[in-house]
Design a protein around this motif. Structure first.
Motif, PDB file in Angstrom:
ATOM      1  N   PRO A 234      -3.749   4.725   1.490  1.00 42.60           N
ATOM      2  CA  PRO A 234      -2.422   4.711   1.948  1.00 42.60           C
ATOM      3  C   PRO A 234      -2.185   6.110   2.508  1.00 42.60           C
ATOM      4  O   PRO A 234      -1.324   6.071   3.385  1.00 42.60           O
ATOM      5  N   SER A 235      -2.615   7.157   2.401  1.00 40.02           N
ATOM      6  CA  SER A 235      -2.421   8.598   2.962  1.00 40.02           C
ATOM      7  C   SER A 235      -3.412   8.796   3.949  1.00 40.02           C
ATOM      8  O   SER A 235      -3.528  10.118   4.173  1.00 40.02           O
TER       9      SER A 235
ATOM     10  N   PHE B  94       3.011  18.196  11.495  1.00 42.56           N
ATOM     11  CA  PHE B  94       3.192  16.855  10.257  1.00 42.56           C
ATOM     12  C   PHE B  94       2.626  17.366   8.951  1.00 42.56           C
ATOM     13  O   PHE B  94       3.272  17.489   7.910  1.00 42.56           O
TER      14      PHE B  94
ATOM     15  N   GLY C 143       5.783  18.188   7.517  1.00 47.38           N
ATOM     16  CA  GLY C 143       6.067  17.240   6.970  1.00 47.38           C
ATOM     17  C   GLY C 143       7.175  16.370   8.348  1.00 47.38           C
ATOM     18  O   GLY C 143       7.672  15.234   8.102  1.00 47.38           O
TER      19      GLY C 143
ATOM     20  N   ASN D 236       0.387  14.152  -7.418  1.00 50.29           N
ATOM     21  CA  ASN D 236       1.564  13.638  -6.952  1.00 50.29           C
ATOM     22  C   ASN D 236       1.864  12.054  -7.280  1.00 50.29           C
ATOM     23  O   ASN D 236       0.787  11.296  -7.354  1.00 50.29           O
TER      24      ASN D 236
ATOM     25  N   PRO E  72      12.944  14.168   7.147  1.00 53.69           N
ATOM     26  CA  PRO E  72      11.956  13.812   7.967  1.00 53.69           C
ATOM     27  C   PRO E  72      12.469  12.543   8.851  1.00 53.69           C
ATOM     28  O   PRO E  72      12.066  12.581  10.026  1.00 53.69           O
TER      29      PRO E  72
ATOM     30  N   ILE F 208       7.593  14.532  12.063  1.00 51.70           N
ATOM     31  CA  ILE F 208       7.063  13.910  13.140  1.00 51.70           C
ATOM     32  C   ILE F 208       7.781  14.306  14.482  1.00 51.70           C
ATOM     33  O   ILE F 208       9.062  13.974  14.484  1.00 51.70           O
TER      34      ILE F 208
ATOM     35  N   SER G 195       0.639  -1.208  -0.218  1.00 57.21           N
ATOM     36  CA  SER G 195      -0.013   0.082   0.068  1.00 57.21           C
ATOM     37  C   SER G 195       0.967   1.272  -0.150  1.00 57.21           C
ATOM     38  O   SER G 195       0.376   2.379   0.299  1.00 57.21           O
ATOM     39  N   ARG G 196       2.142   1.044  -0.355  1.00 59.65           N
ATOM     40  CA  ARG G 196       3.194   2.214  -0.642  1.00 59.65           C
ATOM     41  C   ARG G 196       3.076   3.191   0.987  1.00 59.65           C
ATOM     42  O   ARG G 196       3.105   4.338   0.888  1.00 59.65           O
ATOM     43  N   ILE G 197       3.068   2.311   1.919  1.00 60.12           N
ATOM     44  CA  ILE G 197       3.473   3.162   3.230  1.00 60.12           C
ATOM     45  C   ILE G 197       4.825   3.321   3.323  1.00 60.12           C
ATOM     46  O   ILE G 197       5.825   2.409   2.921  1.00 60.12           O
ATOM     47  N   LYS G 198       5.261   4.500   3.390  1.00 62.41           N
ATOM     48  CA  LYS G 198       6.775   4.686   3.354  1.00 62.41           C
ATOM     49  C   LYS G 198       7.216   6.089   4.375  1.00 62.41           C
ATOM     50  O   LYS G 198       6.235   6.432   4.974  1.00 62.41           O
TER      51      LYS G 198
ATOM     52  N   GLY H 244      -4.314  11.116   8.417  1.00 63.27           N
ATOM     53  CA  GLY H 244      -3.859  11.958   7.200  1.00 63.27           C
ATOM     54  C   GLY H 244      -3.575  13.237   7.453  1.00 63.27           C
ATOM     55  O   GLY H 244      -3.805  13.846   8.617  1.00 63.27           O
ATOM     56  N   VAL H 245      -2.962  14.077   6.668  1.00 66.13           N
ATOM     57  CA  VAL H 245      -2.563  15.234   6.999  1.00 66.13           C
ATOM     58  C   VAL H 245      -3.538  16.518   6.252  1.00 66.13           C
ATOM     59  O   VAL H 245      -3.982  16.315   5.231  1.00 66.13           O
TER      60      VAL H 245
ATOM     61  N   ASP I 200       3.383  10.189  -5.842  1.00 66.39           N
ATOM     62  CA  ASP I 200       3.785   9.421  -4.471  1.00 66.39           C
ATOM     63  C   ASP I 200       2.653   8.523  -4.025  1.00 66.39           C
ATOM     64  O   ASP I 200       1.836   9.196  -3.582  1.00 66.39           O
TER      65      ASP I 200
ATOM     66  N   VAL J  50       7.720   8.483   7.039  1.00 70.22           N
ATOM     67  CA  VAL J  50       7.458   8.497   8.402  1.00 70.22           C
ATOM     68  C   VAL J  50       6.533   7.482   8.742  1.00 70.22           C
ATOM     69  O   VAL J  50       6.474   7.051   9.693  1.00 70.22           O
ATOM     70  N   TYR J  51       5.491   7.433   7.774  1.00 67.00           N
ATOM     71  CA  TYR J  51       4.455   6.516   8.075  1.00 67.00           C
ATOM     72  C   TYR J  51       5.122   5.041   8.227  1.00 67.00           C
ATOM     73  O   TYR J  51       4.739   4.288   9.461  1.00 67.00           O
TER      74      TYR J  51
ATOM     75  N   PHE K 109       0.449   8.810  17.256  1.00 71.69           N
ATOM     76  CA  PHE K 109       1.098   8.696  15.860  1.00 71.69           C
ATOM     77  C   PHE K 109       0.410   7.994  15.091  1.00 71.69           C
ATOM     78  O   PHE K 109      -0.054   8.281  13.962  1.00 71.69           O
ATOM     79  N   MET K 110      -0.246   6.800  15.468  1.00 74.13           N
ATOM     80  CA  MET K 110      -1.174   6.111  14.889  1.00 74.13           C
ATOM     81  C   MET K 110      -2.300   6.927  14.346  1.00 74.13           C
ATOM     82  O   MET K 110      -2.831   6.939  13.269  1.00 74.13           O
TER      83      MET K 110
ATOM     84  N   ILE L 134       6.553   4.913  12.080  1.00 75.05           N
ATOM     85  CA  ILE L 134       5.797   5.014  12.939  1.00 75.05           C
ATOM     86  C   ILE L 134       4.853   3.504  12.986  1.00 75.05           C
ATOM     87  O   ILE L 134       4.769   3.069  13.982  1.00 75.05           O
TER      88      ILE L 134
ATOM     89  N   LEU M  31      -4.873   1.303   5.847  1.00 74.02           N
ATOM     90  CA  LEU M  31      -3.836   1.853   5.065  1.00 74.02           C
ATOM     91  C   LEU M  31      -3.705   1.339   3.589  1.00 74.02           C
ATOM     92  O   LEU M  31      -3.246   1.948   2.666  1.00 74.02           O
TER      93      LEU M  31
ATOM     94  N   VAL N   1      -2.219  10.300  13.784  1.00 73.73           N
ATOM     95  CA  VAL N   1      -1.910  11.275  12.901  1.00 73.73           C
ATOM     96  C   VAL N   1      -1.931  10.264  11.455  1.00 73.73           C
ATOM     97  O   VAL N   1      -2.206  10.974  10.336  1.00 73.73           O
ATOM     98  N   VAL N   2      -1.432   9.085  11.608  1.00 72.30           N
ATOM     99  CA  VAL N   2      -1.039   8.201  10.284  1.00 72.30           C
ATOM    100  C   VAL N   2      -2.537   7.986   9.672  1.00 72.30           C
ATOM    101  O   VAL N   2      -2.424   7.947   8.540  1.00 72.30           O
TER     102      VAL N   2
END
Lengths: 385, 516
Positions: free
Chosen positions: B504-505, B245, B249, B514, B316, B251, A153-156, B458-459, B516, A158-159, B451-452, A162, B500, B454-455
């Motif tokens: 994923p984001s 974050f 970007g 983007n 980061p 943490i 899932s392209r976790i990369k 998403g931002v 990414d 900082v993610y 942290f979880m 964590i 995720l 935030v992940v």
């Protein structure tokens, strides 16, 4: 490849064999030959402790592969280390047999916890080969599953850091529980023998030390082989610009998964060697903080340098073992300070400093203008710009 | 119902009258020439009697007519009495004391007295409770008195009274009644049970079902409340983390320790108040500590940004490591300086809690934290969307280079935002002193969860953080009762990873072109 790099490789090769000879021949001889009161004598304790540091060096190699070369920060290496150490620890626990405090076939902590029958997952560990293979395969399998979902899932970045930190926390919590039958907070300890040899005998520990050195050497060569292969170049490319790797037609996820699994295997191997030498494995060695400390070994030694990773693991742990002896309150300050200092001021670690010193010394020579940073590092800087 | 109650009271007073008459007659035989003394005095004399029937009669009389003023004298008698007599007097004294407590100005004392009387198993206290209930103003004390009376009636001889009492207990949803009711059911289940016992058992069984279904409901409500309360803590913590974050970007692994700074600032303010201000102003330390905690944490954050994070811009992962180092140093500094034994005493208004339904009790400190998180969200929303700085923060979050071109001092925005996010951590620490001890590991307990959040969230969007903290906090408390806290955490990690896969984001990722 330029001539300079080839030259460096040759001198690196010589250094490898020189260090190998010191670790494998000189240190054991210093332990055996000189009389105990001689200044040259290396005590059994020191040798055993050094063996532990070298086991950590194996783990650092794996972490350097994944972080230094591929740019993936894994804050959960302690988990894989723990899995390896527990696999071996379970075997050692079972070989205690009737020598245990309660004199039963069952491990002591199960007697305390009133577990009547040996849990099923303990049974294969009666066999030594299963324990050895298991302590490498179990972390690999775990990393494969975890990494598959993470990288798919392209976790990369900082993610990923964590998520792996959460993994370390969860693993620590689970290993601490009594109902998982892994010894709870006290872990596995009180080992007596390994394949018939008494662990309390200095000769057994010496052999374990030599095995550790051999494993370290083999791991080093293995990692070097990976880095110099095509795949190794893709790994570095993933670190420097994953986007471009994708556009060039590669699938970074597969390469990442590969390196993550290799790093887990090396961590498991380190754990397997750690358990019989230290004689105890507890959840305290696998939590969030130990996992982060492993990262700092590599950072202190020098990222993207295999020798640096080993050097870092040995020097940080040596420093820790000396300093916690004299100033136990001070160690967290020093460790925290190391994190900040290394990251801010010495991003290339001890190896980088050594290279810098070398280039300063050779500045007088006509070809002193060689780049201080290795070629791949220069590429990073290029890419950032 | 009322008729049967009246009947019991009548029967009891008749019985008591007979008993007291009996004891009177015994006393009269021995003391004809003595001057007449009150029946209480006489009973007091007989309480220590070796004859058990005389003694129990005296005790009954004292329960009927005595009051708390007798306690010191009974105490005196106990001091030099034999063991069996001491044992006999003790319950009497307790009853008398509890009777006095029923008139206490403190509703908690009244309530616990009613509970104690209810579990005394002595039906002669029913009139006390009934009398006290008439004048009782607090709804929940009244409820407890009624519950106690009903419990005492279960000890009656009359099956119809017992059945009625069982039904009443079911109506009240009384958890305290379940053990006795279960006994009644068991008594009705044996082969030689009489027809009456069976009727009673049926009533009791029905009551148990009713109580238990209510218990499930009240449990669900309390679980929900605990989930929301944990979510609020996570939310206050994660807000600062998520804003920073989103903007930089980065943490901040020392976020938990900035919280710890806020908590210790609260502790220091409290110590300052105890040392320098009169004790009736003590409660004021808490509101004063809010700005202190905010500023202390914001100041530390500002320093951290200026000395460490600023130099790691664009890296980061390195930032994570460096801030982790800072967190280690801060934690150890707190451990060395403050030691491990520091606690903040909650100010008066936040102590205790309120009962909203039978079996549902909501502590004030938790309610306070929920309210605080709502205020924080509103405040941040206002700051981000209505203020000048907020506008700049959003602009830099969306496109740093473009904002810089338009003349926004991006580094200054970073610096202020980081300080603001750290200040939020300080507020979280201030609030956390209400629910736990202040110790150097304070931040570590929640930080991985934050942290979880935030992940997962998403931002760039507040809504993501809010939904994610509600989800993770809620799940945590939902799973905890059945699987335990540890497996709850395992489950959440698995859920987050699976989530995720799908997003994923994070929940509310910003859309953009983007790769990414």
């Amino acid at each position: 490849m330029s001539d300079g790099t080839a030259d460096k490789n040759r001198s690196g090769g010589m250094a490898f064999w020189a260090v190998g000879a010191i670790l494998l021949v000189v240190m054991p001889l210093l332990n055996i030959l000189p009389p105990e009161d001689s200044w040259f004598h290396l005590s059994d304790f020191s040798l055993n402790r050094f063996g532990k540091f070298l086991a950590f060096g194996i783990l650092a190699l794996g972490l350097d592969l994944i972080w230094g070369y591929t740019g993936i920060l894994s804050l959960g290496q302690g988990v894989f280390f723990g899995l390896g150490a527990y696999c071996m620890g379970m075997h050692l626990m079972l070989t205690i047999g009737k020598e245990s405090v309660y004199g039963t076939e069952m491990p002591d902590f199960m007697v305390w916890n009133q577990v009547k029958e040996l849990p099923l997952f303990w049974k294969p560990f009666y066999s030594f080969p299963v324990a050895v293979i298991g302590s490498i395969l179990v972390p690999m399998a775990f990393a494969l599953v975890f990494g598959f979902f993470a990288f798919r899932s392209r976790i990369k970045g900082v993610y990923f850091a964590i998520i792996t930190q959460a993994l370390a926390l969860v693993a620590w919590l689970v290993f601490n529980r009594n109902d998982t039958n892994l010894g709870g907070t006290n872990g596995l300890t009180d080992f007596k023998q390994v394949i018939g040899y008494r662990l309390s005998e200095p000769s057994t520990q010496l052999v374990l030390y030599i095995i550790t050195v051999l494993c370290l050497g083999a791991s080093y060569l293995f990692c070097q082989w990976i880095i110099r292969s095509r795949a190794g170049r893709v790994l570095v490319a993933v670190r420097d610009s994953e986007k471009r790797v994708v556009f060039s037609g590669y699938t970074p996820a597969n390469y990442k998964l590969f390196v993550f699994v290799v790093a887990a295997a090396l961590a498991g191997l380190a754990g397997m060697l750690y358990a019989p030498q230290v004689g105890i494995i507890t959840p305290a060695q696998i939590g969030v903080l130990p996992s982060l400390e492993m990262v700092i070994w590599v950072a202190v030694g020098g990222r993207a340098s295999l020798a640096g990773a080993v050097l870092g693991a040995v020097s940080v742990n040596y420093g820790r073992s000396v300093l916690t002896n004299y100033f136990p309150e001070l160690w967290p300050f020093i460790l925290g300070g190391l994190f900040v200092l290394v990251v801010l001021l010495f991003p290339d670690g001890l190896i980088g400093m050594m290279r810098k010193a070398k280039s300063l010394l050779s500045r007088s020579k006509p070809d002193g203008g060689k780049p201080v940073v290795p070629a791949e590092k220069a590429a990073v800087l290029e890419g950032k710009r | 119902m009322m008729i049967s109650l009246g009947r019991t009271v009548a029967a009891l007073s008749l019985a008591l009258f007979l008993f007291s008459g009996h004891s009177w007659s015994i006393a009269a035989e021995g003391a004809i020439t003595a001057p007449p003394i009150s029946s209480i005095e006489q009973a007091l004399g007989q309480v220590a009697s070796e004859d058990e029937s005389v003694r129990s009669a005296a005790i009954r009389l004292l329960i009927e007519q005595g009051d708390v003023s007798l306690v010191p004298r009974l105490e005196e008698m106990r001091a030099n009495a034999s063991r069996s007599i001491r044992q006999a007097i003790k319950p009497l004294m307790d009853l008398l004391k509890n009777r006095a407590k029923l008139a206490s100005p403190d509703s908690d004392v009244r309530r616990s007295a009613a509970t104690d009387l209810g579990s005394s198993g002595n039906p002669s206290v029913i009139p006390w409770l009934d009398a006290a209930r008439v004048n009782e103003s607090n709804k929940w004390v009244r409820y407890t008195m009624e519950e106690s009376v009903t419990l005492l009636k279960l000890a009656s001889d009359d099956p119809s009274i017992i059945a009625a009492a069982a039904e009443k207990l079911g109506e009240l949803g009384s958890q305290n009644g379940v053990p006795v009711l279960k006994q009644l059911v068991a008594a009705g289940a044996v082969a030689e049970a009489t027809e009456q016992q069976k009727t009673v058992a049926m009533a009791a069984a029905a009551a148990i079902v009713r109580i238990e279904s209510w218990g499930a409901w009240s449990n669900a409500i309390e679980t929900l409340f605990r989930g929301i309360s944990l979510s609020s803590i996570l939310l206050i913590m994660s807000l600062g983390l998520a804003i920073v974050f989103g903007l930089m970007g980065v943490i901040n692994m020392a976020h938990g320790e900035l919280m710890m700074v806020g908590a210790y600032a609260t502790f220091v303010t409290q110590q300052f108040f105890t040392a320098w201000f009169p004790s009736d102003m003590f409660d004021w330390y808490f509101p004063v500590a809010l700005p202190v905690a905010f500023l202390a944490a914001a100041g530390s954050g500002f320093l951290l940004e200026a000395t460490v994070i600023r130099f790691l811009y664009g890296r980061p992962l390195e930032t994570m490591l460096a801030t982790w180092g800072v967190s280690l140093v801060l934690m150890q500094a707190a451990r060395v300086y403050f030691g491990d034994l520091t606690a903040v005493v909650a100010p008066g208004p936040l102590r205790g809690g309120m009962q909203v339904l039978v079996g549902v009790y909501l502590p004030y400190n938790r309610i306070f934290i929920i309210a605080l998180s709502i205020i924080c969200v509103l405040g941040i929303y206002f700051a981000l969307f209505k203020s000048n700085l907020g506008l700049r923060v959003r602009a830099v979050t969306q496109n740093r280079n473009m904002s810089a071109c338009l003349g926004i001092p991006t580094r200054k925005v970073d610096s202020y935002t980081f300080a603001f996010g750290s200040g939020l951590a300080g507020i979280a620490g201030w609030a956390l002193t209400m629910v736990g001890n202040v110790d150097p590991g304070l931040g570590q307990n929640y930080i991985v969860d934050a942290f979880m959040v935030v992940v997962t969230g998403g931002v760039g969007k507040l809504a993501g953080t809010i939904v994610a903290s509600l989800g993770i906090g809620g799940l945590n408390k939902l799973i905890e009762p059945s699987f335990g806290a540890v497996y709850g955490k395992v489950f959440i990690l698995v859920m987050v990873i699976l989530f995720l896969q799908w997003r994923p984001s994070g929940l509310f990722a910003m859309k953009g072109r983007n790769a990414d």
